[in-house]
Design an enzyme around this catalytic site. Structure first.
Site, PDB file in Angstrom:
ATOM      1  N   SER A   1     -33.774   4.921  99.614  1.00  0.00           N
ATOM      2  CA  SER A   1     -34.214   3.770 100.417  1.00  0.00           C
ATOM      3  C   SER A   1     -33.184   2.669 100.244  1.00  0.00           C
ATOM      4  CB  SER A   1     -35.560   3.257  99.905  1.00  0.00           C
ATOM      5  OG  SER A   1     -35.370   2.474  98.734  1.00  0.00           O
ATOM      6  N   ASP A   2     -33.143   1.732 101.163  1.00  0.00           N
ATOM      7  CA  ASP A   2     -32.350   0.537 100.868  1.00  0.00           C
ATOM      8  C   ASP A   2     -33.153  -0.303  99.869  1.00  0.00           C
ATOM      9  OD1 ASP A   2     -30.397  -1.377 100.776  1.00  0.00           O
ATOM     10  OD2 ASP A   2     -30.169  -1.581 102.931  1.00  0.00           O
ATOM     11  N   TRP A   3     -32.537  -1.345  99.380  1.00  0.00           N
ATOM     12  CA  TRP A   3     -33.080  -2.183  98.300  1.00  0.00           C
ATOM     13  C   TRP A   3     -34.526  -2.624  98.609  1.00  0.00           C
ATOM     14  CZ3 TRP A   3     -30.040  -4.381  94.096  1.00  0.00           C
ATOM     15  CH2 TRP A   3     -30.726  -5.346  93.354  1.00  0.00           C
TER      16      TRP A   3
ATOM     17  N   ALA B   1     -36.852  -1.347 100.048  1.00  0.00           N
ATOM     18  CA  ALA B   1     -37.343  -1.100 101.411  1.00  0.00           C
ATOM     19  C   ALA B   1     -38.666  -0.333 101.423  1.00  0.00           C
ATOM     20  CB  ALA B   1     -36.286  -0.361 102.233  1.00  0.00           C
TER      21      ALA B   1
END
Ligand code: BGC
Length: 732
Positions: free
Chosen positions: A278-280, A282
């Site tokens: 996942s992105d940060w 997210a």
């Protein structure tokens, strides 16, 4: 891409007799879930010290949770990596090494030009080389995976992250995506000078509404597939090991919980069996978006979408076990995620050597060594785009030059996402020029800051300029005001820079503007009033030397824009591969009514995709097709003669565009299909050949099938996307 097999298909690794499947079979549920968590290294340190305080407490993590995690992000040195890995392995029951990830975006310590600038090289070898060097440095400092390449297609310079992309074209972006992956990963990930790549941000993060970061993305499936998906797919076809989700929604569903994107397209259709991260935070943000009611539902959505690693939030660790017990998630689903992560560790050789052979001594030798600096200089010079030249460039070496402007002697030219790059190691423009002409012939005055300035500074600069034969005006953006979360509604030069430029230009001296910036900016006035403009972007560590190489003619500029420069902000998005509309404007006559136009500005961008000047002059002639109709399986040979009629050896990028004149859905007015970079000495001419094949004519038809349709087409060849010769042909 091959399908993943957990049982039976996982052969013993030849070199170390290690079997990932066996390891997985012996892991507890807690150990498995731990692999899915990524945190900052400070958590491992905190855990080792025996404390459960601060962030750990806030995130509801126990000491056991931390001792089971699978990866960390953003360590910066070999020493730090070794310390963290050791602290971690001391506490980890199964001795499963951590993976170390970081944002190595355009260099680790030696900083290359920003990716948007690398896009302007149109040179895949150079892009690959920049990634290879970045990998060598990052690996020496203990990094195993980089969160790069970012291949989001971009059309909106208000969005600060356009600097991280290679531009507006799906074909060009796909080639760069592949080149970066090759450069980072090499042929074998066990090579200790290579690291794994992570393509991002899946999907379509590059089109947030209004150019405002993290904002909504909404588009038809056709547009998504045709323009936005190809570059991610290209990276994966090059065996990119990882993929990162994006922050945005696509069709109302945030990517990180978007099963259609992450499972149906990515895993099932494309067969990707690598790691998805996942992105940060997210996963947690699925709640904030408003698709998950709480952390448990967020974890459920992301796991259902087969997002393997949750970066910097703790929904999985808190709720995955519960979800399994309740039958919401199967243990097989978790096993698939864990397997992919362990497999990557195994491919990187971490089970044999969790430190991958790093040493502080080797790190010192590798980082910012002379050879890397040399490549950074070459790549930076190749990425710069000459936007105007009324004969003043190249500069002669015996004239007095005044370097004026806030970026004239400024080391903050590395750009954003610079890892361990240090501004103090960068070469400024003034320093670069001092390698070319006598010190007494260089005058300097800052004139103003990037965003501020005083009357005194301005007056002093005007006086300095008066004393020179030629003025080099260095203007641009603040490197902290590009990159993530730096959207702008206005894209002119900030502060008093234009006032400074006007005052200097009033002196009517030959004036060369050098721009240091991370996005296309509004430069209409500058372009019309000065003698030359060089787009230097944020050029990295060797920036000043590279600019000087071009200004004094040691390097002939060869960069070509990979993103259009808008006439003004109200024209955004403006890009070359647009549709025709039912009422095309035709000419740039603004008095016509009832055509698709603005009343107050042109339709065309100020500077089109593919544009860039050279000190050479390239003439195109004899554009031919060897036949004007063909059928599937056949090839049309297109050729054009290009002659260097100037006085310098130079590189020209010859481009082939195609338009499908009538399709079951409307096709763009032109699409880049191929290009060649050729080097010609003065007077030399070369016949450049392209092959037109049926595959190049495919698109998503009315039924969303990727197919070509028989009918009439236009082939166009030329130097940039608005100066082209064309010939019609037919697919039977
Ligand atoms: C960015 C990613 C980056 C990640 C880790 C996020 O905020 O969107 O591009 O890789 O942080 O630093």
């Amino acid at each position: 891409m091959k399908k993943m097999l957990i049982d039976g298909g996982d052969k013993m690794d030849q070199q170390n007799n290690f079997n990932v499947g066996e390891l997985l079979a012996g892991m507890t549920i807690k150990e498995k879930i731990g692999q899915l968590i990524q945190l900052l290294p400070s958590f491992v340190k905190e855990n080792a010290s025996g404390a459960v305080t601060g962030p750990m407490e806030q995130m509801g993590l126990t000491r056991e949770d931390i001792s089971n995690i699978g990866s960390v992000l953003a360590t910066t040195s070999a020493g730090e990596m070794m310390e963290i890995q050791k602290l971690f392995l001391d506490k980890n029951e199964k001795k499963i090494p951590l993976l170390f990830m970081a944002d190595v975006i355009h260099g680790f310590r030696t900083i290359f030009p920003i990716p948007l600038a690398i896009g302007c090289t149109w040179d895949m070898e150079l892009a690959e080389k920049s990634a290879e060097i970045s990998a060598r440095e990052a690996a020496a400092a203990g990094i195993n995976v980089t969160f790069s390449p970012m291949v989001d297609l971009v059309r909106d310079p208000r969005w600060g992250r356009v600097m991280e992309s290679t531009g507006e074209d799906p074909y060009l972006n796909s080639l760069f995506a592949r080149a970066f992956v090759r450069g980072y990963q090499g042929k074998n990930l066990r090579d200790k000078e290579r690291i794994a790549a992570c393509v991002k941000h899946f999907a379509a993060y590059g089109v947030p509404e209004g150019g405002r970061d993290y904002n909504t993305v909404d588009m038809s499936e056709r547009v998504l597939r045709e323009y936005y998906l190809p570059s991610y797919k290209a990276a994966l076809e090059e065996d990119c090991k990882m993929l990162m989700t994006s922050f945005n929604t696509v069709d109302g569903i945030p990517s990180t919980g978007n099963k259609y994107l992450m499972k149906d397209i990515l895993r099932d259709e494309w067969g990707f069996d690598g790691v998805v991260i996942s992105d940060w935070a997210a996963v947690l943000e699925l709640m904030v978006h408003g698709v998950a009611e709480g952390r448990k539902e967020a974890a459920h959505m992301a796991l259902e979408a087969e997002v393997d690693i949750e970066m910097m939030s703790s929904c999985y660790v808190e709720h995955a076990e519960e979800l399994i017990k309740e039958g919401m998630i199967s243990i097989e689903q978790i096993d698939r995620c864990v397997y992919r992560i362990l497999k990557l560790k195994e491919e990187l050789g971490l089970f044999e050597d969790p430190y991958r052979g790093v040493s502080v001594k080797k790190e010192k030798e590798v980082l910012l060594c002379e050879a890397h600096r040399k490549s950074a200089r070459e790549i930076a010079a190749s990425s710069m785009v000459l936007l105007k030249n009324e004969g003043v460039l190249p500069l002669s070496r015996d004239k007095k030059a005044a370097v004026i402007g806030p970026l004239g002697d400024n080391k903050e030219i590395l750009g954003f996402w610079i890892c361990t790059g240090k501004s103090e190691e960068a070469v400024t423009l003034k320093e670069g020029i001092s390698g070319k002409i006598l010190k007494q012939n260089i005058l300097y005055s800052k004139g103003c800051g990037i965003t501020d300035g005083t009357d005194e500074e301005l007056e002093e600069a005007v006086e300095t300029a008066k004393a020179a034969d030629v003025v080099i005006l260095a203007l641009g953006e603040n490197q902290e005001r590009v990159g993530e979360s730096t959207s702008r509604a206005h894209i002119e030069l900030e502060g008093r820079q234009m006032e400074l430029a006007r005052r200097v230009l009033e002196l009517s001296k030959p004036t060369v503007v050098v721009l240091f910036n991370g996005r296309p900016i509004e430069i209409r006035e500058l372009l019309s009033s000065c003698s030359a403009v060089l787009e230097a972007w944020f050029p990295g560590t060797e920036g000043g030397n590279a600019v000087a190489d071009i200004l004094f003619g040691d390097v002939n500029p060869s960069g070509r824009l990979s993103m259009s420069f808008p006439y003004t902000v109200g024209q955004i998005p403006v890009y070359y591969n647009n549709l025709n509309t039912g009422r095309p404007k035709g000419s740039e006559d603004n008095n016509k009514r009832f055509v698709s136009s603005y009343m107050d500005i042109p339709n065309s961008p100020l500077l089109p995709f593919g544009f860039g000047l050279s000190y050479s002059k390239f003439e195109y002639s004899d554009f031919k097709l060897d036949k004007t109709s063909f059928s599937k399986g056949e090839v049309i040979k297109a050729s054009v003669k290009v002659r260097n009629s100037g006085g310098y050896t130079g590189i020209e990028t010859v481009k082939l565009y195609i338009r499908d004149l009538h399709g079951s859905v409307v096709r763009p007015v032109k699409e880049l299909k191929s290009f060649r970079r050729i080097k010609l000495v003065p007077g030399e001419e070369q016949v450049v050949e392209f092959q037109i094949k049926e595959e190049m004519l495919r698109f998503y038809n009315r039924k969303l099938e990727f197919k070509s349709e028989p009918g009439k087409f236009k082939a166009m060849i030329g130097s940039n996307s608005s100066e082209l010769n064309d010939i019609d042909f037919e697919l039977i």
